[in-house]
Motif scaffolding. Structure first.
Motif, PDB file in Angstrom:
ATOM      1  N   TYR A   1      53.050  32.869  49.858  1.00 50.99           N
ATOM      2  CA  TYR A   1      53.573  33.344  48.771  1.00 50.99           C
ATOM      3  C   TYR A   1      52.774  33.758  47.645  1.00 50.99           C
ATOM      4  N   GLU A   2      52.998  34.977  47.000  1.00 52.05           N
ATOM      5  CA  GLU A   2      52.173  35.327  46.032  1.00 52.05           C
ATOM      6  C   GLU A   2      53.175  35.890  44.704  1.00 52.05           C
ATOM      7  N   ALA A   3      53.123  35.470  43.668  1.00 48.71           N
ATOM      8  CA  ALA A   3      54.034  35.653  42.563  1.00 48.71           C
ATOM      9  C   ALA A   3      53.759  37.163  42.047  1.00 48.71           C
ATOM     10  N   ALA A   4      52.460  37.625  42.103  1.00 46.53           N
ATOM     11  CA  ALA A   4      52.416  39.136  41.722  1.00 46.53           C
ATOM     12  C   ALA A   4      52.956  40.201  42.593  1.00 46.53           C
TER      13      ALA A   4
ATOM     14  N   ASN B   1      33.728  42.951  36.746  1.00 42.08           N
ATOM     15  CA  ASN B   1      32.462  42.951  37.579  1.00 42.08           C
ATOM     16  C   ASN B   1      32.103  41.647  38.287  1.00 42.08           C
ATOM     17  N   HIS B   2      31.924  41.637  39.451  1.00 41.49           N
ATOM     18  CA  HIS B   2      31.586  40.537  40.396  1.00 41.49           C
ATOM     19  C   HIS B   2      30.300  40.740  40.817  1.00 41.49           C
ATOM     20  N   LEU B   3      29.252  39.787  40.814  1.00 37.26           N
ATOM     21  CA  LEU B   3      28.085  39.661  41.548  1.00 37.26           C
ATOM     22  C   LEU B   3      28.048  38.494  42.362  1.00 37.26           C
ATOM     23  N   VAL B   4      27.615  38.726  43.674  1.00 40.76           N
ATOM     24  CA  VAL B   4      27.612  37.466  44.370  1.00 40.76           C
ATOM     25  C   VAL B   4      26.177  37.616  44.881  1.00 40.76           C
TER      26      VAL B   4
ATOM     27  N   GLY C   1      44.731  39.416  45.431  1.00 44.23           N
ATOM     28  CA  GLY C   1      43.633  39.563  44.743  1.00 44.23           C
ATOM     29  C   GLY C   1      43.322  38.600  43.450  1.00 44.23           C
ATOM     30  N   GLY C   2      44.181  38.310  42.722  1.00 44.63           N
ATOM     31  CA  GLY C   2      44.328  37.468  41.619  1.00 44.63           C
ATOM     32  C   GLY C   2      43.304  38.007  40.726  1.00 44.63           C
ATOM     33  N   ARG C   3      42.441  37.147  40.389  1.00 48.04           N
ATOM     34  CA  ARG C   3      41.034  37.589  39.411  1.00 48.04           C
ATOM     35  C   ARG C   3      40.245  38.438  39.782  1.00 48.04           C
ATOM     36  N   CYS C   4      40.410  38.612  41.155  1.00 45.51           N
ATOM     37  CA  CYS C   4      39.292  39.513  42.195  1.00 45.51           C
ATOM     38  C   CYS C   4      39.837  40.738  42.735  1.00 45.51           C
TER      39      CYS C   4
ATOM     40  N   ALA D   1      47.749  34.319  46.390  1.00 42.20           N
ATOM     41  CA  ALA D   1      46.876  35.151  47.269  1.00 42.20           C
ATOM     42  C   ALA D   1      45.703  35.894  46.716  1.00 42.20           C
ATOM     43  N   GLY D   2      44.931  34.957  45.698  1.00 45.12           N
ATOM     44  CA  GLY D   2      43.801  35.243  45.371  1.00 45.12           C
ATOM     45  C   GLY D   2      42.815  34.924  46.161  1.00 45.12           C
ATOM     46  N   LEU D   3      41.632  35.139  46.012  1.00 46.25           N
ATOM     47  CA  LEU D   3      40.433  34.803  47.003  1.00 46.25           C
ATOM     48  C   LEU D   3      40.587  33.603  47.760  1.00 46.25           C
ATOM     49  N   SER D   4      41.006  32.586  46.803  1.00 49.70           N
ATOM     50  CA  SER D   4      40.949  31.334  47.532  1.00 49.70           C
ATOM     51  C   SER D   4      42.155  31.134  48.402  1.00 49.70           C
ATOM     52  N   GLY D   5      43.233  31.778  48.182  1.00 44.59           N
ATOM     53  CA  GLY D   5      44.659  31.564  48.991  1.00 44.59           C
ATOM     54  C   GLY D   5      44.308  32.457  50.196  1.00 44.59           C
TER      55      GLY D   5
ATOM     56  N   ARG E   1      57.341  33.835  42.972  1.00 45.46           N
ATOM     57  CA  ARG E   1      56.497  32.747  42.036  1.00 45.46           C
ATOM     58  C   ARG E   1      57.122  31.560  42.353  1.00 45.46           C
ATOM     59  N   LEU E   2      56.217  30.090  42.890  1.00 46.97           N
ATOM     60  CA  LEU E   2      56.682  29.222  43.131  1.00 46.97           C
ATOM     61  C   LEU E   2      56.932  28.428  41.716  1.00 46.97           C
ATOM     62  N   ARG E   3      58.453  27.839  41.705  1.00 45.80           N
ATOM     63  CA  ARG E   3      58.722  27.317  40.542  1.00 45.80           C
ATOM     64  C   ARG E   3      58.680  25.931  40.481  1.00 45.80           C
TER      65      ARG E   3
HETATM   66  C1  LIG Z   1      36.118  39.256  34.919  1.00 46.61           C
HETATM   67  C2  LIG Z   1      35.884  38.099  35.955  1.00 46.61           C
HETATM   68  C3  LIG Z   1      34.374  38.159  36.430  1.00 46.61           C
HETATM   69  C4  LIG Z   1      33.970  37.314  37.500  1.00 46.61           C
HETATM   70  N1  LIG Z   1      32.853  37.445  37.892  1.00 46.61           N
HETATM   71  C5  LIG Z   1      32.675  36.718  39.245  1.00 46.61           C
HETATM   72  C6  LIG Z   1      31.210  36.858  39.677  1.00 46.61           C
HETATM   73  O1  LIG Z   1      30.462  37.596  39.370  1.00 46.61           O
HETATM   74  N2  LIG Z   1      30.899  35.952  40.721  1.00 46.61           N
HETATM   75  C7  LIG Z   1      31.918  35.211  40.930  1.00 46.61           C
HETATM   76  O2  LIG Z   1      31.756  34.333  42.203  1.00 46.61           O
HETATM   77  N3  LIG Z   1      32.974  34.979  40.704  1.00 46.61           N
HETATM   78  C8  LIG Z   1      33.513  35.889  39.473  1.00 46.61           C
HETATM   79  N4  LIG Z   1      34.720  35.540  38.854  1.00 46.61           N
HETATM   80  C9  LIG Z   1      35.229  34.352  39.460  1.00 46.61           C
HETATM   81  C10 LIG Z   1      36.376  34.770  40.675  1.00 46.61           C
HETATM   82  O3  LIG Z   1      36.954  36.128  40.434  1.00 46.61           O
HETATM   83  C11 LIG Z   1      37.413  33.739  40.773  1.00 46.61           C
HETATM   84  O4  LIG Z   1      36.627  32.471  40.712  1.00 46.61           O
HETATM   85  C12 LIG Z   1      38.375  33.902  41.934  1.00 46.61           C
HETATM   86  O5  LIG Z   1      38.853  35.305  41.864  1.00 46.61           O
HETATM   87  C13 LIG Z   1      39.345  32.919  41.765  1.00 46.61           C
HETATM   88  O6  LIG Z   1      40.228  33.125  42.756  1.00 46.61           O
HETATM   89  P1  LIG Z   1      41.580  32.050  43.000  1.00 46.61           P
HETATM   90  O7  LIG Z   1      42.172  32.606  44.329  1.00 46.61           O
HETATM   91  O8  LIG Z   1      41.012  30.614  43.121  1.00 46.61           O
HETATM   92  O9  LIG Z   1      42.284  32.221  41.838  1.00 46.61           O
HETATM   93  P2  LIG Z   1      43.180  33.574  41.418  1.00 46.61           P
HETATM   94  O10 LIG Z   1      42.474  34.965  41.356  1.00 46.61           O
HETATM   95  O11 LIG Z   1      43.401  33.402  39.908  1.00 46.61           O
HETATM   96  O12 LIG Z   1      44.294  33.722  42.262  1.00 46.61           O
HETATM   97  C14 LIG Z   1      45.531  32.816  42.033  1.00 46.61           C
HETATM   98  C15 LIG Z   1      46.488  33.423  42.393  1.00 46.61           C
HETATM   99  O13 LIG Z   1      47.880  32.702  42.601  1.00 46.61           O
HETATM  100  C16 LIG Z   1      49.020  33.372  42.278  1.00 46.61           C
HETATM  101  N5  LIG Z   1      49.949  32.473  41.326  1.00 46.61           N
HETATM  102  C17 LIG Z   1      49.705  32.101  40.035  1.00 46.61           C
HETATM  103  N6  LIG Z   1      50.854  31.246  39.832  1.00 46.61           N
HETATM  104  C18 LIG Z   1      51.629  31.424  41.161  1.00 46.61           C
HETATM  105  C19 LIG Z   1      52.829  30.846  41.525  1.00 46.61           C
HETATM  106  N7  LIG Z   1      53.629  29.779  40.573  1.00 46.61           N
HETATM  107  N8  LIG Z   1      53.480  31.098  42.682  1.00 46.61           N
HETATM  108  C20 LIG Z   1      52.697  31.790  43.542  1.00 46.61           C
HETATM  109  N9  LIG Z   1      51.598  32.508  43.131  1.00 46.61           N
HETATM  110  C21 LIG Z   1      51.014  32.054  41.911  1.00 46.61           C
HETATM  111  C22 LIG Z   1      48.101  34.371  41.014  1.00 46.61           C
HETATM  112  O14 LIG Z   1      49.359  35.590  40.891  1.00 46.61           O
HETATM  113  C23 LIG Z   1      46.950  34.818  41.602  1.00 46.61           C
HETATM  114  O15 LIG Z   1      47.177  35.921  42.676  1.00 46.61           O
HETATM  115  C24 LIG Z   1      34.749  36.272  37.932  1.00 46.61           C
HETATM  116  C25 LIG Z   1      36.169  36.447  37.474  1.00 46.61           C
HETATM  117  C26 LIG Z   1      36.708  37.018  36.447  1.00 46.61           C
HETATM  118  C27 LIG Z   1      37.993  37.395  35.699  1.00 46.61           C
END
Ligand SMILES: Cc1cc2nc3c(=O)[nH]c(=O)nc-3n(C[C@H](O)[C@H](O)[C@H](O)COP(=O)(O)OP(=O)(O)OC[C@H]3O[C@@H](n4cnc5c(N)ncnc54)[C@H](O)[C@@H]3O)c2cc1C
Length: 319
Positions: free
Chosen positions: A29-32, A55-58, A36-39, A8-12, A223-225
């Motif tokens: 299903y989100e492990a944490a 800090n995120h800039l778009v 929000g994950g990395r965002c 459930a990061g931004l992609s999910g 957490r998906l195993r």
């Molecule tokens: C410090 C920082 C600054 C950034 N700045 C920018 C910016 O300025 N502009 C920009 O466009 N992007 C920026 N980014 C990038 C952006 O944050 C990421 O590209 C985006 O958040 C990734 O989203 P995601 O959902 O793909 O991955 P993630 O955010 O990593 O989400 C993955 C999710 O999956 C979950 N997960 C992992 N394993 C499992 C499992 N086995 N089972 C269930 N859940 C699981 C995790 O807990 C997490 O919630 C930045 C990133 C960081 C860290």
């Protein structure tokens, strides 16, 4: 149709919202214990305030971000200047300048000395065009000059932030993709935008509200195993406490970081090199006339962000 989203990061969240709006039954299903994950934003106990994990800039012309925000009802969640404006300071010389590209397609701002980077000429900007024809193996340094004022005062710090890697070694093709979506489309496509008041309020909480409204289920601490395959078909997802059978009409979206995806899907080819980003947050109110975002040349950090209650700095490629 049922769509199961893992992560459930931004992609999910974006995948879940898209499929729920399309009418699917959606389960995430989100492990944490949070989305929000990395965002994401969280309460930092030391500073006793909500901060973003980074800090995120778009940029205003990012069509996917704009469409996601519109769908989740958060189209006004990003803030920034009405025109493309970027303030810079050179810590060594003390020089300050504001980059002010014009709005339209024709980049006449490169001919205006009070709008472009001090010490540059229009020819310097024209040379960036070489990136647009980049092949897959070319680095930025293979195609454009990586010295002189345009590089040190603008392209170096901007590309470091965009690529999060030493920009000289960065992929020219990826850089070209960014330039095509921004500089090549005129200033209105690259007005800087920052989440207001934080990432959680702008991107994550409205997405979770939208999912609730659409009757999607979000399970935390799951957490998906293992993914169970029957030849090339997924037939079950194994979580610590339960196994979810996957039928022929189900769809599974794996929205986890690459290193997790590689463990779950044997033979998957993923990126293997990563660079750190360091953010430091200071609980100090910025000066009233401080720019919301300041590019820094000649320092450790490349960007300083001024929020109402704090100042944050970003160091990209920070290994
Ligand atoms: C410090 C920082 C600054 C950034 N700045 C920018 C910016 O300025 N502009 C920009 O466009 N992007 C920026 N980014 C990038 C952006 O944050 C990421 O590209 C985006 O958040 C990734 O989203 P995601 O959902 O793909 O991955 P993630 O955010 O990593 O989400 C993955 C999710 O999956 C979950 N997960 C992992 N394993 C499992 C499992 N086995 N089972 C269930 N859940 C699981 C995790 O807990 C997490 O919630 C930045 C990133 C960081 C860290």
């Amino acid at each position: 149709m049922r769509t199961i989203v893992v992560g459930a990061g931004l992609s999910g969240l974006a995948a879940a919202v898209t499929r729920a709006v399309a009418g699917d039954e959606v389960v995430v299903y989100e492990a944490a214990g949070h989305a929000g994950g990395r965002c994401r934003s969280y309460v930092d106990a030391t500073l006793d305030c909500v901060i973003d994990n980074g800090n995120h800039l778009v940029l205003s012309g990012n069509p996917m971000v704009q469409s996601f925000l519109k769908t989740i009802g958060a189209h006004d969640a990003l803030t920034g200047p009405d025109t493309a404006e970027f303030d810079f300071v050179d810590l060594k010389s003390g020089e300050r300048w504001t980059l002010r590209p014009n709005e339209g397609l024709l980049p006449w701002w490169i001919f205006a000395s009070d709008r472009r980077v001090p010490g540059t000429t229009p020819v310097d900007y024209v040379k960036l065009g070489a990136l647009l024809a980049a092949g897959p193996a070319a680095t930025v340094a293979d195609l454009v000059p990586t010295d002189g004022p345009l590089w040190t005062k603008m392209m170096g710090p901007v590309l470091l932030a965009v690529l999060n890697t030493d920009p000289k070694l960065g992929s020219a093709k990826l850089t070209a993709a960014v330039l095509k979506e921004t500089m090549a489309k005129g200033g209105r496509a690259y007005r800087p935008r920052i989440a207001h008041p934080n990432l959680g309020a702008a991107f994550i909480e409205p997405a979770l509200r939208k999912l609730t409204e659409l009757h999607a289920l979000v399970h935390f601490g799951q957490r998906l195993r293992r993914i169970v395959f029957d030849h090339d078909k997924v037939i079950a997802l194994e979580f610590p406490e339960n196994t979810v059978p996957i039928g022929p009409s189900d769809r599974v979206v794996l929205a986890v970081p690459p290193w997790v995806a590689q463990d779950l899907v044997p033979g998957l080819s993923v990126p293997t090199e990563f660079r750190a980003i360091v953010n430091a947050h200071f609980k100090v109110a910025p000066l009233p006339d401080a720019p919301k975002m300041l590019g820094v040349v000649g320092g450790t950090a490349e960007w300083i962000f001024a929020f109402e209650d704090r100042v944050s700095v970003t160091v990209s490629g920070a290994d």
